[in-house]
Design a protein around this motif. Structure first.
Motif, PDB file in Angstrom:
ATOM      1  N   MET A 155      -9.602   4.079  -2.211  1.00 32.65           N
ATOM      2  CA  MET A 155      -8.820   4.308  -0.940  1.00 32.65           C
ATOM      3  C   MET A 155      -7.410   3.825  -1.199  1.00 32.65           C
ATOM      4  SD  MET A 155     -11.687   2.718   1.673  1.00 32.65           S
ATOM      5  CE  MET A 155     -13.495   3.408   1.332  1.00 32.65           C
ATOM      6  N   LEU A 156      -7.128   2.722  -1.506  1.00 30.43           N
ATOM      7  CA  LEU A 156      -5.633   2.291  -1.666  1.00 30.43           C
ATOM      8  C   LEU A 156      -4.665   3.293  -2.595  1.00 30.43           C
ATOM      9  CD1 LEU A 156      -5.912  -1.360  -1.975  1.00 30.43           C
ATOM     10  CD2 LEU A 156      -5.252  -0.279  -0.012  1.00 30.43           C
ATOM     11  N   THR A 199      -0.642   9.630  -1.264  1.00 36.43           N
ATOM     12  CA  THR A 199      -0.422  10.565  -0.064  1.00 36.43           C
ATOM     13  C   THR A 199       0.786  10.347   0.457  1.00 36.43           C
ATOM     14  OG1 THR A 199      -2.754  10.784   0.393  1.00 36.43           O
ATOM     15  CG2 THR A 199      -1.220  11.355   2.078  1.00 36.43           C
ATOM     16  N   PHE A 200       1.288   9.108   0.649  1.00 34.78           N
ATOM     17  CA  PHE A 200       2.329   8.350   1.076  1.00 34.78           C
ATOM     18  C   PHE A 200       3.560   9.009   0.223  1.00 34.78           C
ATOM     19  CE2 PHE A 200       5.805   5.171   1.298  1.00 34.78           C
ATOM     20  CZ  PHE A 200       6.085   5.219   2.729  1.00 34.78           C
ATOM     21  N   ALA A 201       3.514   8.515  -1.248  1.00 35.44           N
ATOM     22  CA  ALA A 201       4.524   9.166  -2.096  1.00 35.44           C
ATOM     23  C   ALA A 201       4.687  10.559  -1.879  1.00 35.44           C
ATOM     24  CB  ALA A 201       4.163   8.848  -3.307  1.00 35.44           C
ATOM     25  N   ILE A 219      -2.076  10.847   6.259  1.00 31.94           N
ATOM     26  CA  ILE A 219      -2.015   9.605   5.022  1.00 31.94           C
ATOM     27  C   ILE A 219      -3.357   8.894   5.014  1.00 31.94           C
ATOM     28  CG2 ILE A 219      -1.167   7.440   4.505  1.00 31.94           C
ATOM     29  CD1 ILE A 219       1.614   8.410   5.356  1.00 31.94           C
ATOM     30  N   PHE A 220      -4.049   8.644   5.944  1.00 28.23           N
ATOM     31  CA  PHE A 220      -5.386   8.032   6.180  1.00 28.23           C
ATOM     32  C   PHE A 220      -6.552   8.790   6.192  1.00 28.23           C
ATOM     33  CE2 PHE A 220      -2.447   4.652   7.690  1.00 28.23           C
ATOM     34  CZ  PHE A 220      -2.787   3.404   6.835  1.00 28.23           C
ATOM     35  N   ARG A 243      10.064  14.486   1.992  1.00 31.22           N
ATOM     36  CA  ARG A 243      11.072  13.918   2.982  1.00 31.22           C
ATOM     37  C   ARG A 243      10.495  14.338   4.515  1.00 31.22           C
ATOM     38  NH1 ARG A 243      17.010  15.500   0.742  1.00 31.22           N
ATOM     39  NH2 ARG A 243      17.005  14.409  -1.167  1.00 31.22           N
ATOM     40  N   LEU A 244       9.032  14.033   4.294  1.00 29.90           N
ATOM     41  CA  LEU A 244       8.400  14.149   5.776  1.00 29.90           C
ATOM     42  C   LEU A 244       8.447  12.801   6.531  1.00 29.90           C
ATOM     43  CD1 LEU A 244       5.661  16.414   4.898  1.00 29.90           C
ATOM     44  CD2 LEU A 244       7.975  17.022   6.152  1.00 29.90           C
TER      45      LEU A 244
END
Length: 324
Positions: A307-308, A314-316, A273-274, A322-323
């Motif tokens: 960046m946000l 990426t989080f979505a 994600i980061f 469903r990871l």
């Protein structure tokens, strides 16, 4: 120490002999507890058979544990009350038996012996003969075997519920370490009971082949076969329990590994994600003179916003897959 059991009105009278005292000739059962050489010789003289030493009792060879003497048969077996004891000289008891008397040689305090001691003192129906006392002892020993195996089975059931119903907290190391240790303790208990049942089975088979020599009655010969079947059933139950213990151990280790993998997956996903904002920061951290947003007033806010947005997208994506 020598404990002699002599006939009385209500059963057998228990007589604890002082050092150097002579054995009563009317003794039906002679219990030798960590005997000295003199005490052993006195019992041998009365029985007319040689009694094995402590080193001989610890021997694992069948020929050393089951054999016939001119005046008696000698049988060594492990008793169930000491199923958790590893030392064979403590967990083994030797029975020297003839048609009149029984001699037991032991170096520990098996509960079976204590139960039989109380029983023969209060039960006048037990004949004042060595085989009768021995078969009363066999009944207690078989019951103790069943109790020990049932105890191991109950502990297994309790541990299974704790593992599969409540689960293990791998964040607390003691949680799964205690569970694995408990599985190991039950396994050692079952393994020891397997040795106990094996030694008792051999002893009962040897006893049945010498039934005429010991002048056993038809009922006693039938009881000998019945106890053999009971021991075989207990041993089969132990084999099944041993298989279930292996499954429980594999399942416990598997659950721990699964939860640890889940934790590792979380760190991996967080790293991914980061990763985009790290790439963006790396790009804007380059030391090139001609960068489009280098002298832009809103360049800092633009890079932070970029960046946000990359983190949110990426989080979505991982939530959609469903990871997380």
């Amino acid at each position: 120490m020598i404990i002699a059991y002599c006939p009385s009105v209500n059963g057998l009278e228990r007589i604890e002999l002082a050092p150097g005292a002579s054995l009563p000739t009317t003794s039906v059962w002679i219990d030798l507890v960590s005997p000295t050489q003199e005490e052993q010789k006195a019992a041998e003289k009365l029985m007319g058979a040689e009694i094995p030493t402590r080193d001989e009792i610890a021997s694992i060879e069948t020929s050393e544990r089951l054999y016939a003497e001119p005046g008696a048969v000698v049988m060594t077996a492990q008793l169930p009350i000491l199923a958790r004891t590893i030392d064979p000289t403590i967990s083994s008891v030797t029975f020297v038996l003839n048609a009149k008397r029984l001699v037991t040689v032991r170096y520990g305090e098996p509960k079976s012996i204590l139960i039989v001691s109380r029983k023969v003192q209060s039960d006048p129906t037990i004949a004042h003969l060595g085989p009768a006392v021995f078969f009363a002892m066999l009944e207690v020993i078989v019951d103790r075997c069943a109790d020990e195996m049932e105890s191991a089975s109950n502990e297994f059931d309790q541990l299974s519920v704790e593992v599969f119903e409540y689960g293990l907290n791998t964040r607390k190391t003691d949680s799964y370490q205690v569970a694995i240790k408990r599985v190991g303790r039950i396994g050692l208990h079952v393994a020891k009971m397997h040795d106990v049942c094996t030694s008792l089975s051999r002893m009962l088979l040897f006893l049945s082949t010498h039934a005429k020599r010991l002048d056993l009655s038809e009922d006693q010969a039938a009881d000998c076969k019945m106890y053999g079947r009971d021991i075989h059933s207990i041993k089969e139950h132990g084999d099944a329990l041993d298989s279930k213990l292996n499954f429980l151990l594999d399942a416990t280790v598997g659950l721990v590994t699964l939860e640890q993998n889940q934790i590792a997956k979380i760190f991996t996903v967080l790293g991914l994600i980061f990763l985009p904002p790290t790439l963006i920061a790396s790009i804007y951290g380059m030391n090139f003179a001609n960068m489009p947003e280098l002298h832009w007033e809103k360049g800092f806010l633009f890079s932070i916003s970029l960046m946000l947005v990359s983190v949110i997208l990426t989080f979505a994506f991982f939530r959609w897959k469903r990871l997380l």
